[in-house]
Write a protein that holds these residues in place. Structure first.
Motif, PDB file in Angstrom:
ATOM      1  N   ASP A 174      35.681  40.036  53.875  1.00  0.00           N
ATOM      2  CA  ASP A 174      35.379  40.877  52.719  1.00  0.00           C
ATOM      3  C   ASP A 174      36.683  41.193  51.991  1.00  0.00           C
ATOM      4  O   ASP A 174      37.685  41.501  52.638  1.00  0.00           O
ATOM      5  N   PHE A 175      36.705  41.080  50.674  1.00  0.00           N
ATOM      6  CA  PHE A 175      37.939  41.435  49.955  1.00  0.00           C
ATOM      7  C   PHE A 175      37.600  42.102  48.626  1.00  0.00           C
ATOM      8  O   PHE A 175      36.577  41.811  48.013  1.00  0.00           O
ATOM      9  N   PRO A 176      38.458  43.043  48.199  1.00  0.00           N
ATOM     10  CA  PRO A 176      38.121  43.907  47.068  1.00  0.00           C
ATOM     11  C   PRO A 176      37.810  43.151  45.771  1.00  0.00           C
ATOM     12  O   PRO A 176      36.966  43.579  45.002  1.00  0.00           O
ATOM     13  N   ASN A 177      38.481  42.049  45.512  1.00  0.00           N
ATOM     14  CA  ASN A 177      38.316  41.399  44.208  1.00  0.00           C
ATOM     15  C   ASN A 177      37.213  40.345  44.162  1.00  0.00           C
ATOM     16  O   ASN A 177      37.174  39.539  43.251  1.00  0.00           O
ATOM     17  N   LYS A 178      36.313  40.371  45.139  1.00  0.00           N
ATOM     18  CA  LYS A 178      35.326  39.285  45.205  1.00  0.00           C
ATOM     19  C   LYS A 178      34.330  39.283  44.045  1.00  0.00           C
ATOM     20  O   LYS A 178      33.683  38.284  43.794  1.00  0.00           O
ATOM     21  N   ILE A 179      34.205  40.430  43.342  1.00  0.00           N
ATOM     22  CA  ILE A 179      33.275  40.446  42.202  1.00  0.00           C
ATOM     23  C   ILE A 179      34.020  40.599  40.874  1.00  0.00           C
ATOM     24  O   ILE A 179      33.429  40.927  39.855  1.00  0.00           O
ATOM     25  N   GLU A 180      35.330  40.358  40.895  1.00  0.00           N
ATOM     26  CA  GLU A 180      36.106  40.487  39.656  1.00  0.00           C
ATOM     27  C   GLU A 180      36.227  39.136  38.955  1.00  0.00           C
ATOM     28  O   GLU A 180      36.154  38.086  39.577  1.00  0.00           O
ATOM     29  N   CYS A 181      36.465  39.190  37.655  1.00  0.00           N
ATOM     30  CA  CYS A 181      36.529  37.965  36.835  1.00  0.00           C
ATOM     31  C   CYS A 181      37.814  37.164  37.094  1.00  0.00           C
ATOM     32  O   CYS A 181      38.875  37.730  37.346  1.00  0.00           O
ATOM     33  N   CYS A 182      37.707  35.835  37.017  1.00  0.00           N
ATOM     34  CA  CYS A 182      38.855  34.946  37.242  1.00  0.00           C
ATOM     35  C   CYS A 182      39.656  34.703  35.968  1.00  0.00           C
ATOM     36  O   CYS A 182      40.706  34.066  35.996  1.00  0.00           O
ATOM     37  N   GLY A 183      39.126  35.170  34.834  1.00  0.00           N
ATOM     38  CA  GLY A 183      39.791  34.901  33.554  1.00  0.00           C
ATOM     39  C   GLY A 183      38.975  33.949  32.690  1.00  0.00           C
ATOM     40  O   GLY A 183      39.239  33.791  31.494  1.00  0.00           O
ATOM     41  N   ALA A 184      38.038  33.278  33.320  1.00  0.00           N
ATOM     42  CA  ALA A 184      37.045  32.435  32.638  1.00  0.00           C
ATOM     43  C   ALA A 184      37.644  31.546  31.546  1.00  0.00           C
ATOM     44  O   ALA A 184      38.633  30.857  31.770  1.00  0.00           O
ATOM     45  N   HIS A 185      37.040  31.605  30.343  1.00  0.00           N
ATOM     46  CA  HIS A 185      37.430  30.673  29.271  1.00  0.00           C
ATOM     47  C   HIS A 185      38.816  30.938  28.710  1.00  0.00           C
ATOM     48  O   HIS A 185      39.310  30.158  27.901  1.00  0.00           O
ATOM     49  N   LEU A 186      39.459  32.040  29.116  1.00  0.00           N
ATOM     50  CA  LEU A 186      40.820  32.262  28.630  1.00  0.00           C
ATOM     51  C   LEU A 186      41.768  31.191  29.167  1.00  0.00           C
ATOM     52  O   LEU A 186      42.912  31.092  28.743  1.00  0.00           O
TER      53      LEU A 186
END
Ligand code: SF4
Ligand code: SF4
Lengths: 135, 287
Positions: free
Chosen positions: B182-194
């Motif tokens: 389990d890690f805190p950033n597992k539901i955070e955005c990767c930066g996507a189309h940027l």
């Protein structure tokens, strides 16, 4: 920052247009800041999503138009997920982007895109990027 | 059992291993992913503003074609899933929009298709217990960080699990014998189309995801999206160049792990196309 607030900017055509395109009512936002707190890119924005909404509530069209916020938003919907009032700042920022793109103005010049990126990136990155940043 | 399957553009090109491993795993689990006879690009991002009906025409064509072939459609890429599921919901919920779309694409689609992600197929149609029972090569001892990102979870009404505290991905990994981390950033955005125009933001966002997973002991990251996979791999290279990362970790598609665990031939999983190879780790763990 000196701002002028009056009927002419509070109910300007621009503000009405943003509401119509985004489908969001700006007055629903009570400025708790949850959206900006959850936004992974607010650190790079001139104004975070909560501030953009406040500026729109106050009719500050030029400030909003000149801010980089709409182009930095990645559309991750963390703002909407965390908003206790079900306001989607993501929709509002997309409406702001569309107001430029629908005039046929690009944010990014296709000519300047790195060849390496076009060659190696997954197709979805290019398609999504074009839809968000190119007219 | 046959389930209609929408691969989407990227799985025919950049992420071939994602596609081939899923098809093969399905056969090993006793069902068939039947690619739609006719499909087009979903648009790669759901049009957020409700006035953008043009953006819904492409995905509705996909749904309409799928409905001719059955009542359920599955897909692997989390963005395709998100776009198709949300479009389906709009068509269900909004008669006016539905009629405009149907007029434009000359169809009479009613929104009654069941759109489910492949992880949901494994959980609800097959059962993780059956998946576990079919494992021939348990991935014992491999500490895996399940990276959800955005599109599998948000907005909450189309998410495949709880939007703030999901577990479906970890449950899947457990079925394969892995140890989910389990890690805190597992539901955070990767930066996507940027990735297209702002490398700095992507490196920071994806870098935070990598560091957060590694800090919790993850040895690999598992993804359901080719763009996340690309950003998570690319950011590690950037971090390695500037010295902020000492060791890169593999970023795989969840179906590649599934294929491995089910005993699929390693050479058909597309592992060689990944920037950081998982095979040395498999050796090290004696898997
Ligand atoms: S979370 Fe919602 S109510 Fe709070 S500031 Fe953001 S938009 Fe306004
Ligand atoms: S959708 Fe945009 S504004 Fe909302 S949290 Fe994500 S990046 Fe921030």
């Amino acid at each position: 920052m000196m701002i002028r607030i009056g009927k002419e900017n509070l109910q300007s055509e621009f503000v009405k247009l943003v509401e119509r395109i985004s489908g969001e009512k700006l007055a629903n936002c009570y400025q708790c800041g949850n959206c900006t707190g959850g936004c992974p890119v607010s650190y790079a924005m001139d104004y975070g999503p909560q501030e953009i909404i406040r500026l729109l509530q106050l009719g500050q069209e030029e400030t909003v138009k000149n801010a980089n916020s709409m182009w930095i938003c990645v559309g991750c919907l963390q703002c909407y997920q965390r908003c206790p009032k079900s306001v989607s700042a993501a929709n509002i920022l997309e409406a702001l982007r569309l107001l430029t793109l629908r005039k046929g103005e690009d944010h990014d010049n296709i000519k300047d895109l790195p060849f390496q990126f076009l060659k190696e990136a997954p197709q979805q990155a290019i398609i999504c990027g074009f839809r968000k940043l190119v007219a | 059992m046959k389930i209609s399957y929408y691969p989407g553009c990227t799985l025919n090109t950049y992420a071939k291993g994602f596609d081939t491993s899923a098809r093969e795993s399905s056969v090993l689990l006793g069902f068939e992913l039947k690619e739609l006879d006719k499909w087009n690009c979903c648009g790669a991002t759901f049009p957020l503003t409700p006035d953008n009906i043009m953006g819904l025409l492409g995905p509705t064509s996909v749904l309409n074609n799928a409905r001719q072939e059955g009542d359920t459609l599955t897909t692997l890429c989390s963005v395709c899933y998100n776009v198709l599921k949300r479009t389906n919901k709009v068509i269900n919920d909004n008669t006016e929009t539905r009629n405009i779309i149907n007029d434009h694409i000359d169809s009479d689609y009613s929104g009654d298709l069941n759109v489910i992600h492949y992880l949901e197929v494994l959980k609800d149609k097959i059962g993780f217990d059956k998946v576990a029972a079919a494992v021939k090569r348990p991935l014992k001892g491999i500490k895996a960080g399940a990276y959800y990102g955005c599109a599998l979870l948000r907005p909450a009404d189309v998410g495949i699990d709880n939007a703030e505290s999901p577990a479906i991905f970890e449950d899947f990994l457990k079925a394969l014998g892995c140890t989910p981390v389990d890690f805190p950033n597992k539901i955070e955005c990767c930066g996507a189309h940027l990735a297209m125009n702002n490398e700095g933001i992507v490196t920071k966002l994806s870098g935070n995801i990598i560091s957060s997973a590694k800090d919790r002991g993850a040895e690999i990251i598992v993804s359901a999206c080719p763009l996340c996979q690309y950003n998570l791999e690319g950011s590690q290279q950037k971090m390695a160049e500037d010295g902020s990362l000492n060791r890169e970790i593999p970023v795989l598609y969840f179906t590649q792990l599934l294929g491995l665990a089910l005993g699929q031939d390693e050479n058909t999983l597309g592992l060689e196309n990944m920037l950081c190879d998982i095979r040395p780790l498999l050796k090290e763990k004696g898997v």
